[in-house]
Design a protein around this motif. Sequence first.
Motif, PDB file in Angstrom:
ATOM      1  N   UNK A 214       0.819  -1.217   0.000  1.00 56.35           N
ATOM      2  CA  UNK A 214       0.000   0.000   0.000  1.00 56.35           C
ATOM      3  C   UNK A 214       0.853   1.267   0.000  1.00 56.35           C
ATOM      4  N   UNK A 215       2.092   1.175   0.476  1.00 56.12           N
ATOM      5  CA  UNK A 215       2.941   2.367   0.561  1.00 56.12           C
ATOM      6  C   UNK A 215       3.949   2.503  -0.557  1.00 56.12           C
ATOM      7  N   UNK A 216       3.925   1.602  -1.545  1.00 55.83           N
ATOM      8  CA  UNK A 216       4.901   1.661  -2.633  1.00 55.83           C
ATOM      9  C   UNK A 216       4.608   2.843  -3.552  1.00 55.83           C
ATOM     10  N   UNK A 217       5.664   3.527  -3.981  1.00 56.87           N
ATOM     11  CA  UNK A 217       5.510   4.692  -4.853  1.00 56.87           C
ATOM     12  C   UNK A 217       4.998   4.276  -6.226  1.00 56.87           C
ATOM     13  N   UNK A 218       4.256   5.153  -6.907  1.00 60.67           N
ATOM     14  CA  UNK A 218       3.764   4.827  -8.255  1.00 60.67           C
ATOM     15  C   UNK A 218       4.914   4.497  -9.201  1.00 60.67           C
ATOM     16  N   UNK A 219       4.737   3.457  -9.973  1.00 62.07           N
ATOM     17  CA  UNK A 219       5.661   3.039 -11.020  1.00 62.07           C
ATOM     18  C   UNK A 219       7.056   2.697 -10.503  1.00 62.07           C
ATOM     19  N   UNK A 220       7.173   2.396  -9.227  1.00 60.24           N
ATOM     20  CA  UNK A 220       8.478   2.054  -8.652  1.00 60.24           C
ATOM     21  C   UNK A 220       8.979   0.739  -9.220  1.00 60.24           C
ATOM     22  N   UNK A 221      10.300   0.584  -9.233  1.00 61.67           N
ATOM     23  CA  UNK A 221      10.918  -0.689  -9.575  1.00 61.67           C
ATOM     24  C   UNK A 221      11.117  -1.480  -8.291  1.00 61.67           C
ATOM     25  N   UNK A 222      10.846  -2.771  -8.342  1.00 62.78           N
ATOM     26  CA  UNK A 222      10.912  -3.625  -7.161  1.00 62.78           C
ATOM     27  C   UNK A 222      11.912  -4.746  -7.395  1.00 62.78           C
ATOM     28  N   UNK A 223      12.673  -5.053  -6.354  1.00 63.95           N
ATOM     29  CA  UNK A 223      13.582  -6.197  -6.390  1.00 63.95           C
ATOM     30  C   UNK A 223      13.433  -6.952  -5.078  1.00 63.95           C
ATOM     31  N   UNK A 224      13.225  -8.262  -5.176  1.00 69.14           N
ATOM     32  CA  UNK A 224      12.999  -9.107  -4.008  1.00 69.14           C
ATOM     33  C   UNK A 224      14.292  -9.848  -3.675  1.00 69.14           C
ATOM     34  N   UNK A 225      14.656  -9.821  -2.388  1.00 71.38           N
ATOM     35  CA  UNK A 225      15.903 -10.426  -1.924  1.00 71.38           C
ATOM     36  C   UNK A 225      15.611 -11.408  -0.794  1.00 71.38           C
ATOM     37  N   UNK A 226      16.571 -12.325  -0.507  1.00 70.92           N
ATOM     38  CA  UNK A 226      16.442 -13.155   0.697  1.00 70.92           C
ATOM     39  C   UNK A 226      16.422 -12.274   1.951  1.00 70.92           C
ATOM     40  N   UNK A 227      15.982 -12.836   3.046  1.00 71.66           N
ATOM     41  CA  UNK A 227      15.847 -12.083   4.283  1.00 71.66           C
ATOM     42  C   UNK A 227      17.220 -11.693   4.829  1.00 71.66           C
TER      43      UNK A 227
END
Length: 490
Positions: A214-227
């Motif tokens: 819900x708090x992600x900026x519009x059109x942001x790029x996302x990268x998922x990493x291990x914890x």
Amino acid sequence: MTKYDPADRDEHGHYTGSEDTVSDHGEVEASYLQAVAAFAEDTGVEHLAVREPQVPSFAHFGSEPSVDGFGLAGLFPAGPTGFHDGAEVPLDTALELVRAMLRDSGAWCRLEAEGAFAVHVGWDQYLYIGSSRPCEEALARTRALGLFPERLDSSPYEMETDGADVQRPGDDEFWAGLRWAVAACRAGLLEETYVEGASRWHRLTRDSVDTVRAGIAPRARLAVWPDLCSDVDAVIGALPAEGLVECVWQDKGGRIHSAVADEDEFAELAARLSDAEAAALLSVYADERAPLFTAVMPDDDGVVRARWQTEPTPSDRNWALLKTLHRGEIVTGTVTRIADFGVTFVDIGGFEAMINIPELSWRPFDHPSDIVSVGQEVNAEILDVDPVRERVSLSLKALHEDPMPLLTVQIGQTLVGRVTKLIPFGVFVCVEEMENGFEGLVHNSELADEHLENPQLGIQVGDALLVKILDIDTVQRRITLSHRQAVSGL
């Protein structure tokens, strides 16, 4: 469009005049802005969209001071979060953004009205304006302001995309996959690049994924990493002898921090990590920076309009392939391995799909290697595509007719079969004259008279046994036989 007289260029096109390459904060700067306004008026544009906003690499938004009260300070009612890809601004605000870029005030972007108008600010006060109209009046106005317009085919700052790379949208499916990866302890950290050169980090739990989204900026790029790793001493010990690293850590208050450091700053970084709850080291070099999977946030209508792209990971490429697959489709692949637990894996265009044991054949077999072998090319039907868990289930037997229903015409008939297995409550007998023929069960009660204490006495695997087919259940895959009734019918 520049303030530099073309006459003051050498044979290589380099400027040799006396004009300063930085903004004068005065008359010349005002002329640039008036010229932009003139072209916008000729084009009929009153609003422009911010595209591909940037701040200096590794800088955080707001760290660059404004110049003489300008810069980006006060330009967006919502604060710095208003400076994002796709943000629409009135022309007055767009002109102030141009002023900030002319002054090199710590942020840059493209300003565009799609298909109609564009303003790109380049190095050394070079300004590029594109319009869908001739804008002859604006050209004359620009010359009258003492500036030098020059026609070009295109701006060197136009966004170029080849369209060949995988680009995954940060849609419901992406967040479902992220939620599953967090629950499976595969992922725990999300990098949100909200403008080029600036990121926020979020540590994820099963309960926090929706809140973070819900708090992600519009059109942001996302990268998922291990914890993050809770063994902070091990993280500190993993600092390299030299080079740049990015460290991400969570303090005891739950706040996430990140810093880029080299060997001269490792001691200070280690001191900052000494009271951290968890931490991780990431490479800053593109060829070594490998998140689990990536995405770009779509607009509210689900369409990805951001033109910047993430570097696709193997998981992203798997997602792209899975989007092309559908249930019932026939695919061709190569058997890559047969797992210890019996599942057969098949390479279908770079992705390993799986065939569970029951889907290998309609007929009985002892081991998958009786049906397929590593390196064998097979055709199979897609049973299911699960993009969240990145799984594709195949079936070999779906391409063949089930032969068991053909046996139902033999119900009530008597035949001689071969004993294949002895179990405590009966024996299995093959009712077809083939190696992998269907087997039926002769319950102990159907082997001999009920008063016998050991009805299997004298029966061995491989023996021929006279049996009568009592029933064939094609749904449960069961064939019921009787030796006792077969003998009594003679």
